[in-house]
Design a protein around this motif. Structure first.
Motif, short mmCIF file in Angstrom:
data_model
loop_
_atom_site.label_atom_id
_atom_site.label_comp_id
_atom_site.label_asym_id
_atom_site.label_seq_id
_atom_site.Cartn_x
_atom_site.Cartn_y
_atom_site.Cartn_z
N SER A 68 0.97 -29.61 -46.17
CA SER A 68 2.12 -28.34 -45.87
C SER A 68 2.37 -28.70 -44.21
O SER A 68 1.99 -29.39 -43.74
CB SER A 68 1.93 -27.15 -46.20
OG SER A 68 0.96 -26.33 -45.44
N ASN A 69 3.38 -27.98 -44.09
CA ASN A 69 3.95 -28.05 -42.56
C ASN A 69 3.17 -26.78 -41.75
O ASN A 69 3.08 -26.59 -40.44
CB ASN A 69 5.20 -27.78 -42.39
CG ASN A 69 6.18 -28.78 -42.81
OD1 ASN A 69 5.73 -29.88 -43.02
ND2 ASN A 69 7.35 -28.55 -43.22
N ASN A 70 2.41 -26.26 -42.58
CA ASN A 70 0.97 -25.21 -41.89
C ASN A 70 1.96 -24.04 -41.10
O ASN A 70 1.78 -23.59 -40.10
CB ASN A 70 0.13 -25.54 -41.01
CG ASN A 70 -1.01 -26.14 -41.77
OD1 ASN A 70 -1.50 -25.64 -42.53
ND2 ASN A 70 -1.50 -27.44 -41.60
N LYS A 71 3.10 -23.64 -41.90
CA LYS A 71 3.91 -22.68 -41.11
C LYS A 71 4.88 -22.00 -42.25
O LYS A 71 5.19 -22.60 -43.14
CB LYS A 71 4.80 -23.09 -39.93
CG LYS A 71 5.87 -24.21 -40.14
CD LYS A 71 6.73 -24.52 -38.98
CE LYS A 71 7.69 -25.54 -39.41
NZ LYS A 71 8.46 -25.83 -38.11
N GLU A 91 1.17 -22.44 -45.26
CA GLU A 91 -0.14 -22.76 -44.73
C GLU A 91 -1.08 -23.42 -45.52
O GLU A 91 -1.28 -22.98 -46.87
CB GLU A 91 -0.66 -21.65 -43.97
CG GLU A 91 0.12 -21.04 -42.74
CD GLU A 91 -0.26 -19.58 -42.43
OE1 GLU A 91 -0.07 -19.35 -41.33
OE2 GLU A 91 -1.14 -18.98 -43.15
N LYS A 145 7.14 -26.69 -49.15
CA LYS A 145 6.50 -27.43 -48.04
C LYS A 145 6.05 -26.57 -46.97
O LYS A 145 5.10 -26.99 -46.07
CB LYS A 145 7.41 -28.69 -47.84
CG LYS A 145 7.74 -29.58 -48.57
CD LYS A 145 8.39 -30.56 -48.30
CE LYS A 145 8.88 -31.80 -49.32
NZ LYS A 145 9.70 -32.92 -48.85
N ASP A 146 6.99 -25.74 -46.59
CA ASP A 146 6.43 -24.92 -45.32
C ASP A 146 5.52 -23.68 -45.68
O ASP A 146 5.99 -22.61 -45.61
CB ASP A 146 7.97 -24.44 -44.90
CG ASP A 146 8.63 -25.54 -44.47
OD1 ASP A 146 8.59 -25.92 -43.15
OD2 ASP A 146 9.74 -25.86 -45.25
#
Length: 243
Positions: A191-194, A155, A152-153
């Motif tokens: 995603s969480n984009n990080k 980009e 999930k984490d």
């Protein structure tokens, strides 16, 4: 008789090897080779020299293919890869029982030059001392299927998902390890984009695997998996892979 024997030998060698046949998300199973990058040469053959560019995706480039589609995959999704020989029938085993070894799955965000792709590992499975099974055994018993959770984490963006089976039956000799990589073109969304801290362990292909490296120069017949260490970096932390 000689010709018949030669044909039988070639056939046995081919059926000993493997390829990524297709992928799936949940109950949606995609067509043969769909979203999977083409390989150079025989589809079932291992990479001849795993210190060269072919180790990326079993082709000479390993870059994204602009005219080929990407499969949209939501972060956190369970993604299935399926290894087979020529078809997906129950009689078509993914790899010979003699070709035992670990499985690894990597991600690399697409860059303009494939030489710049930074790969990180999201899945690995080696040898289980309790069951006496390698990942190749587990996958073969599951009809070539391995499941991995897309982290999930990350980009959002275009990635290559790199699957890899390593056969160790000849790995006691330098350059004897047989790598079977393939790459799937995916677009990660939602995603969480990080990346979490610390960041994932990035590696380069070629470069990460060396002839005398850990888990690569290895005598499976003598050690029988007892001290085996899977090659490559540690698995990226946020992944909770299915058993």
């Amino acid at each position: 008789m000689v010709a018949v024997a030669l044909v039988a030998t070639v056939t046995q060698q081919a059926f000993a090897h493997t390829q990524l046949y297709n992928v799936a998300i949940g109950t949606t199973v995609y067509d043969k080779y769909e979203y999977i990058q083409p390989v150079v040469g025989p589809r079932l053959s291992p990479v001849a020299d795993f210190t060269q560019k072919e180790i990326r995706c079993r082709n000479t480039d390993g870059s994204s293919l602009p005219n080929s589609p990407y499969l949209s995959v939501k972060a956190g999704t369970t993604f299935s890869v399926n290894w087979h020989h020529y078809n997906a029938s129950l009689q078509d085993n993914m790899v010979s029982p003699s070709h035992r070894g670990p499985c690894m799955i990597y991600l690399g965000k697409v860059t303009p030059s494939p030489d710049d792709i930074q790969w990180f590992k999201i899945y690995e499975l080696g040898f289980n001392k309790e069951t006496n099974l390698w990942c190749s055994d587990v996958a073969r018993n599951n009809h070539g299927k391995v499941d991995v959770v897309i982290p999930k984490d990350l980009e959002d963006g275009n990635y290559l998902l790199r699957t890899e089976l390593l056969a160790l039956h000849k790995a006691a000799a330098p350059m004897g390890a047989q790598f079977y990589p393939n790459c799937v073109q995916i677009t990660i969304t939602g995603s969480n984009n990080k990346f979490l801290t610390p960041p994932p362990a990035y590696v380069k292909f070629p470069g990460e695997y060396q002839p005398n490296g850990k888990g690569i120069l290895y005598d499976i017949r003598t050690d029988k998996g007892l001290t085996y260490v899977i090659p490559g970096p540690v698995v990226y932390p946020p992944v909770q892979n299915p058993s």
